[in-house]
Design a protein around this motif. Structure first.
Motif, PDB file in Angstrom:
ATOM      1  N   SER A 180      11.045  -4.195   2.514  1.00 44.95           N
ATOM      2  CA  SER A 180       9.817  -3.724   1.866  1.00 44.95           C
ATOM      3  C   SER A 180       9.696  -4.290   0.455  1.00 44.95           C
ATOM      4  N   GLN A 181      10.788  -4.261  -0.297  1.00 49.44           N
ATOM      5  CA  GLN A 181      10.750  -4.772  -1.675  1.00 49.44           C
ATOM      6  C   GLN A 181      10.431  -6.264  -1.695  1.00 49.44           C
ATOM      7  N   HIS A 227       0.847  -1.195   0.000  1.00 55.05           N
ATOM      8  CA  HIS A 227       0.000   0.000   0.000  1.00 55.05           C
ATOM      9  C   HIS A 227       0.884   1.247   0.000  1.00 55.05           C
ATOM     10  N   PRO A 228       0.483   2.307  -0.719  1.00 54.20           N
ATOM     11  CA  PRO A 228       1.307   3.530  -0.750  1.00 54.20           C
ATOM     12  C   PRO A 228       1.628   4.085   0.635  1.00 54.20           C
ATOM     13  N   LEU A 229       0.707   3.962   1.591  1.00 54.72           N
ATOM     14  CA  LEU A 229       0.958   4.485   2.937  1.00 54.72           C
ATOM     15  C   LEU A 229       1.927   3.616   3.739  1.00 54.72           C
ATOM     16  N   SER A 230       2.275   2.446   3.210  1.00 58.40           N
ATOM     17  CA  SER A 230       3.214   1.564   3.903  1.00 58.40           C
ATOM     18  C   SER A 230       4.669   1.883   3.587  1.00 58.40           C
ATOM     19  N   VAL A 231       4.899   2.726   2.607  1.00 59.56           N
ATOM     20  CA  VAL A 231       6.262   3.019   2.168  1.00 59.56           C
ATOM     21  C   VAL A 231       7.085   3.572   3.336  1.00 59.56           C
ATOM     22  N   GLY A 232       8.244   2.957   3.556  1.00 59.16           N
ATOM     23  CA  GLY A 232       9.142   3.415   4.607  1.00 59.16           C
ATOM     24  C   GLY A 232       8.842   2.848   5.978  1.00 59.16           C
ATOM     25  N   GLU A 233       7.752   2.084   6.137  1.00 60.74           N
ATOM     26  CA  GLU A 233       7.368   1.575   7.457  1.00 60.74           C
ATOM     27  C   GLU A 233       7.331   0.051   7.539  1.00 60.74           C
TER      28      GLU A 233
END
Length: 555
Positions: free
Chosen positions: A484-485, A124-130
């Protein structure tokens, strides 16, 4: 009788103590606890003139449970030693769990990353970096199978610190147990499932309160029927305290939230003695040792009276406040991190003296990063030394009868009742939260503590006194940025491989159930078994329930 032995405490204050003060002034103008309770220089039998020990204390394992919920306490069985852990991928966290079990931990405690807590898949876009940063990333049954691989779910107890998506993580856990061939009725553990404190102090909520309460009571009902050994909620004062609350506010707001959960379950038609024995609590253990011990004892006594007198519970298990404790993360310092080992040891001591059922000790490096294996081992050894070398586990409630501890216990209870009555007058916890009452009280307490630090009326060793100019930086745990990737790629492969028509069918059934009155747990179990993702299930409920925005005080 010797005249010195017959002297009253008041006479002692007016003679011996006053003379001593004239020669040497006390270190500070006044002494108070974190809850602003006056600390007298001495307490004596005279200060207990209206104290009925039989009524207020009783005996361990008997109402009002002030002295402990089990007759033998740790003489019969030590507290469960849990170490809160989870980071990166399910594979990495699984390795940490096996390591902790090999080192003698007696229960698992799972930390989830923020996307998992908020109902977002790793892609999800809001998951980026977390993804994987503050806990393990779980998006599907595939992840959960990996997380629990090689762990015998019938014989270990697992606590999952998850709230808004608790119903999904519980369903995933059940699905894995079934795939392992475990007898589901035998699995034991806890799901935190306490969303009210999220509105108050932490912020990882998704749905509006009325829908969140419906989800919680669905879990209560399902577990009462299908998972008799599972704790359906861990009503948490921990995060309330971490946000800046005092010891009094911690138990007052926690018990008020618990009252709301019990009432919601009763309103949904559940019998109090069918579900109350599966409620548990989660408290903070802070720095003021005696105040913390007194807090735990007061909470037990208050809960016993609440359940018996307010809710007419009959089963003794319904009256017992069972709780997990975690040492205070907010007291850990990035400066001189070795000091955190000492802080944690004293906090763990107060939890054990206060009669906790399970305990997590923070690692020394957690003010800087997720704990390394070495730091986690020292934190676990802290509990083991406490259990096996100090003798504190050999007697039940060893501080009972201490004039000071009983004074603090009574003071904390009295002040906590005052808060609960105020919250009742506002219409209960949900309405008090909507009005911003508890949030404002915590903010004021946190502000007062910050002022105390700046004035040095409160001392934190290594931070505002006893500072060293140059400090060595410890070795820290770093989460691989590629986590993440890898998670995103894994999800893409899953979506290609699964039966997507079946997934949509199960999500449609869930949406219809959420729109109606069906218990959501069986519907979500079916969805996760079809490999619907956590984000897809959360979005399905978002469409029905909507999303809660931040509360604003109307005062």
């Amino acid at each position: 009788m010797d005249q010195h032995m017959s002297k009253s405490a008041e006479e002692w204050r007016n003679t011996t103590l006053r003379n001593a003060r004239e020669k040497t002034a006390e270190r500070q103008p006044s002494f108070v606890t974190s809850s602003n309770i006056d600390v007298p220089p001495l307490l004596s039998e005279e200060d207990q003139h209206d104290f009925d020990a039989q009524e207020r204390l009783g005996f361990p394992g008997e109402f009002p449970y002030t002295r402990g919920i089990h007759p033998g306490m740790y003489r019969s069985r030590l507290w469960t030693m849990r170490q809160y852990a989870g980071f990166g991928t399910a594979e990495e966290s699984n390795r940490r769990y096996h390591f902790l079990l090999s080192q003698g931990t007696t229960g698992l405690s799972v930390a989830f990353d923020l996307p998992t807590q908020m109902g977002y898949d790793a892609d999800h876009p809001l998951s980026v970096g977390e993804v994987g940063k503050v806990g393990v990333s779980i998006s599907s049954l595939e992840d959960m199978e990996t997380l629990l691989q090689g762990l015998p779910l019938e014989s270990i107890s697992t606590s999952m610190t998850i709230n808004a998506t608790a119903i999904i993580l519980l369903s995933l856990y059940i699905a894995v147990a079934k795939k392992q061939g475990a007898e589901v009725r035998k699995i034991s553990g806890t799901v935190q499932n306490d969303v009210l404190k999220e509105y108050i102090a932490r912020g990882t909520y998704i749905y509006p309160p009325q829908h969140s309460m419906r989800i919680i009571t669905d879990i209560f009902r399902y577990c009462a029927e299908q998972l008799p050994r599972w704790n359906t909620i861990s009503i948490s004062g921990y995060h309330i305290r971490e946000a800046g609350a005092t010891a009094v506010q911690e138990i007052a707001f926690t018990l008020s939230n618990a009252i709301s959960y019990v009432q919601a379950a009763l309103d949904a038609g559940l019998n109090v003695d069918r579900f109350a024995g599966q409620l548990s609590f989660f408290f903070n253990s802070h720095n003021n040792l005696f105040e913390e011990v007194a807090k735990f004892r007061a909470a037990r006594r208050m809960w016993a009276h609440i359940m018996r007198e307010r809710f007419s519970a009959q089963d003794p298990r319904s009256l017992m406040l069972r709780f997990h404790t975690q040492t205070a993360g907010s007291t850990l310092t990035a400066q001189q991190p070795d000091n955190n080992i000492v802080r944690t040891a004293y906090q763990a001591l107060s939890a054990v003296l206060g009669g906790t059922q399970s305990l997590h000790t923070n690692s020394k490096d957690e003010a800087l990063s997720l704990p390394t294996e070495d730091a986690a081992r020292v934190a676990l050894r802290t509990q083991q030394i406490l259990a096996y070398e100090t003798g504190v586990a050999e007697v039940v409630d060893p501080l009972a009868g201490s004039y000071y501890v009983e004074y603090l216990t009574n003071q904390i209870e009295q002040r906590a009742w005052e808060y609960i009555h105020k919250i009742d007058d506002l219409g209960g916890s949900v309405h008090a939260i909507e009005r911003g009452f508890m949030q404002a009280e915590i903010e004021q307490a946190a502000y007062n503590y910050q002022l105390a630090l700046e004035k040095q009326s409160a001392i934190v060793v290594g931070v505002n006194r006893f500072i060293t100019e140059q400090e060595e930086r410890p070795i820290l745990l770093r989460v691989d940025p590629a986590v993440s990737q890898r998670q995103v790629a894994r999800l893409a492969t899953l979506r290609e491989r699964r039966d997507n028509a079946l997934v949509q069918q199960k999500l449609q059934a869930l949406e219809e159930g959420a729109t109606g009155t069906a218990n959501l747990v069986p519907l979500i179990i079916e969805a996760v078994e079809a490999y619907a993702t956590l984000g897809e299930i959360s979005d399905t409920m978002r469409r029905v329930f909507g999303e809660q925005r931040e509360f604003r005080s109307i005062e």
